[in-house]
Design an enzyme around this catalytic site. Structure first.
Site, PDB file in Angstrom:
ATOM      1  N   SER A 125      44.095  -5.222   4.583  1.00 51.39           N
ATOM      2  CA  SER A 125      42.824  -5.723   4.278  1.00 51.39           C
ATOM      3  C   SER A 125      42.320  -5.441   2.803  1.00 51.39           C
ATOM      4  CB  SER A 125      41.656  -5.302   5.190  1.00 51.39           C
ATOM      5  OG  SER A 125      41.984  -5.645   6.623  1.00 51.39           O
ATOM      6  N   HIS A 361      43.419  -2.886  16.654  1.00 48.63           N
ATOM      7  CA  HIS A 361      44.377  -1.826  16.451  1.00 48.63           C
ATOM      8  C   HIS A 361      44.483  -0.633  17.580  1.00 48.63           C
ATOM      9  CE1 HIS A 361      45.578  -2.658  12.213  1.00 48.63           C
ATOM     10  NE2 HIS A 361      44.296  -2.651  11.748  1.00 48.63           N
ATOM     11  N   ASP A 398      41.330 -12.414   6.872  1.00 44.54           N
ATOM     12  CA  ASP A 398      42.351 -11.899   6.206  1.00 44.54           C
ATOM     13  C   ASP A 398      43.790 -11.740   6.415  1.00 44.54           C
ATOM     14  OD1 ASP A 398      41.477 -10.050   8.032  1.00 44.54           O
ATOM     15  OD2 ASP A 398      41.174  -8.396   6.380  1.00 44.54           O
ATOM     16  N   HIS A 399      44.178 -11.723   7.745  1.00 40.05           N
ATOM     17  CA  HIS A 399      45.222 -11.379   8.313  1.00 40.05           C
ATOM     18  C   HIS A 399      45.234 -11.337   9.822  1.00 40.05           C
ATOM     19  CE1 HIS A 399      43.983  -7.480   9.690  1.00 40.05           C
ATOM     20  NE2 HIS A 399      43.529  -7.298   8.600  1.00 40.05           N
ATOM     21  N   HIS A 475      49.101  -5.035  11.958  1.00 35.84           N
ATOM     22  CA  HIS A 475      48.894  -6.679  11.728  1.00 35.84           C
ATOM     23  C   HIS A 475      50.092  -7.482  12.039  1.00 35.84           C
ATOM     24  CE1 HIS A 475      45.798  -5.088   8.641  1.00 35.84           C
ATOM     25  NE2 HIS A 475      45.249  -4.631   9.803  1.00 35.84           N
TER      26      HIS A 475
END
Length: 515
Positions: A125, A361, A398-399, A475
């Protein structure tokens, strides 16, 4: 004899093909089909799908004819941190059905952005914040600097030539106001991309800097940059969590939790003192009630730190009945827009649904989808409070993450529940992860795969199964979606570098180096 051999050979090939087809699309040992009747009878008719396609064609023609080329007075960037395409898809089902649309999926233009860092295939991030806010790809773990700066370099961010300025700075230079809203600490990686230049995303306070054997008086931590450096000082709205990075370890915050600073600074007081000296109206709040008492139409600067660390998951606000104490992302977004709308020249606002990522996560799939739904409500609130004629709204991530949607579940099954039985006669979850802490939720060495039950996976604390055990799920490297509505939204279709996003926003608004 030869003819009989040929017939047998043909039969064998056909049977082989049939078996191969079953391997390509395994039927699994399904739950009882009788208990899953077709939910939408109209979908059985051909005309339903023809009419749906015609409606889409008409809307596309209308969009093409009404594409707005007015200059964007306001730009709002919504970031679903870690909001992969799979996450959005699964959220549709959480909202009721696979045919549903998450609010921003109804925006007229959609694209895909490439999320890699300069030195990593799968991004974090920090480097992505530099890309989608500053227009430059950078190294993993760094914020607001280019790839000349390596992570953990104490003086790496000091060279002005290597600093990357964000679209917030471009907006301020053009006479617009700027602000940020997040459900994370306001010094966390994504919001820090609005105002900070730093070689390590973890340097949120002076103790973290010193812990890496850098001098905190030379390597200025992220919280100090927010309060002491020009872009941060000029932000009209700062709403999120993270009080601990603004106060000393010897001081407790309003809820009795200690700070993490070791330099004796009280940066909240410093912020208030600055605004008093400047003779402007400024308010600091730390609770939802405090926010509700602020006269937003007559407040120049608003600082709200609503937690010592991150704000709670949105679903937990309901489960723990803390809605009266903890503001939602949509409430914070509304407050920010009301303050920023006072500037006749317009504003730039960054809004982050940060806990989508944090739930992933921990392989808390349900919580991630709930926070995605709340992000959508915040986007809807922003669209209702502004005009498509002068306000560009962009929604992206962002991902990605490594959650997948699998099996062949029936339409009426909950996305957070169980799919069919596997070859070992045990069920598996519709949602699962390639890696992460949920490994032991679905497997143990003594018995192998665990017998999962619907009651177990219905618990919001249930960690969804993974293929490989890790303390934290990683990620994903997938492209992420970009959704746009408002002036020059047509710019955002196609596939492009994540670092193109601020250039497109700035061009629409006529600010910065792309004006």
């Amino acid at each position: 004899m030869a003819r009989r051999f040929i017939l047998l050979l043909v039969l064998a090939v056909c049977l082989s093909g049939s078996a191969s087809g079953q391997r390509d699309h395994p039927r699994g040992r399904s739950f009882d089909a009788e208990s899953h009747p077709i939910k939408h009878a109209e979908e059985q008719q051909t005309q339903y799908w023809v009419d749906k396609a015609q409606a889409k064609l008409l809307s596309k023609l209308a969009e093409q004819q009404s594409a707005t080329t007015n200059k964007a007075k306001n730009v709002i960037l919504f970031l679903g941190d870690g909001m992969s395409v799979h996450t959005v898809t699964a959220t549709r089902n959480l909202l009721g059905d696979s045919a549903e649309q998450v609010y921003f999926e109804g925006f007229p233009y959609t694209g895909l952005s490439k999320t890699y860092c300069v030195n990593r295939q799968v991004a974090d991030s920090a480097c992505t914040a530099t890309a989608y806010l500053g227009g430059v790809k950078a190294n993993y773990g760094t914020i607001g600097v280019n790839a000349n700066v390596s992570r953990y370099s104490c003086d790496g961010a000091a060279n002005e030539e290597d600093q990357v300025h964000s679209i917030a700075q471009w907006a301020q230079a053009a006479g617009k106001d700027a602000g940020l809203v997040t459900t994370a600490r306001v010094t966390h990686a994504s919001p820090a991309g609005v105002y900070a230049h730093i070689a390590d995303r973890n340097w949120e306070n002076d103790w973290e800097v010193a812990n890496r054997e850098c001098d905190p008086e030379q390597t200025i931590d992220i919280a100090r940059q927010l309060v002491e450096q020009p872009v941060g000082q000029q932000l009209k709205v700062i709403l999120g969590g993270g009080r601990k990075n603004f106060i000393d370890a010897t001081v407790n915050d309003e809820e009795g939790y200690p700070g993490q600073r070791t330099d004796g600074r009280h940066l909240i007081r410093s912020w208030l003192d600055q605004k008093k000296e400047a003779n402007v109206s400024a308010k600091y709040v730390w609770s939802r009630k405090g926010l509700s008492l602020v006269d937003l139409e007559n407040t120049d600067y608003l600082l709200g730190l609503f937690a010592n660390d991150h704000l709670p998951y949105n679903g937990d606000r309901d489960r723990k009945r803390s809605q009266l104490a903890d503001p939602s992302l949509s409430e914070l977004t509304e407050a920010a827009i009301k303050v920023l709308s006072r500037n006749d020249k317009g504003f730039f606002l960054f809004v982050e649904g940060a806990r989508i990522d944090m739930a992933h996560h921990d392989t808390f799939a349900r919580r991630s989808l709930e926070d995605t739904a709340e992000l959508a409500r915040a986007v809807q609130k922003a669209r209702e409070l502004t005009s498509e004629d002068d306000t560009l709204i962009v929604v992206t991530a962002d991902h990605a993450h490594v959650m997948s949607i699998n099996g062949y579940p029936y339409r009426d099954q909950e996305i957070t529940g169980l799919a069919q039985l596997a070859d070992d006669n045990l069920p598996y979850t519709i949602l699962s992860y390639a890696n992460g802490p949920g490994y032991y939720s679905g497997y143990n060495r003594a018995e192998g795969r665990a017998l999962l039950k619907e009651k177990l996976v219905a618990d919001s604390d249930y960690q969804y199964p993974t293929l490989a055990p890790l303390d934290a799920e990683t990620h994903g490297g997938d492209d992420v979606a970009v959704y746009a509505s408002g002036p020059y939204a047509q710019y955002f279709s196609g596939n492009y570098e994540q670092s193109n996003i601020p250039a497109l926003m700035a061009r629409a608004a006529g600010i910065g180096p792309y004006a």
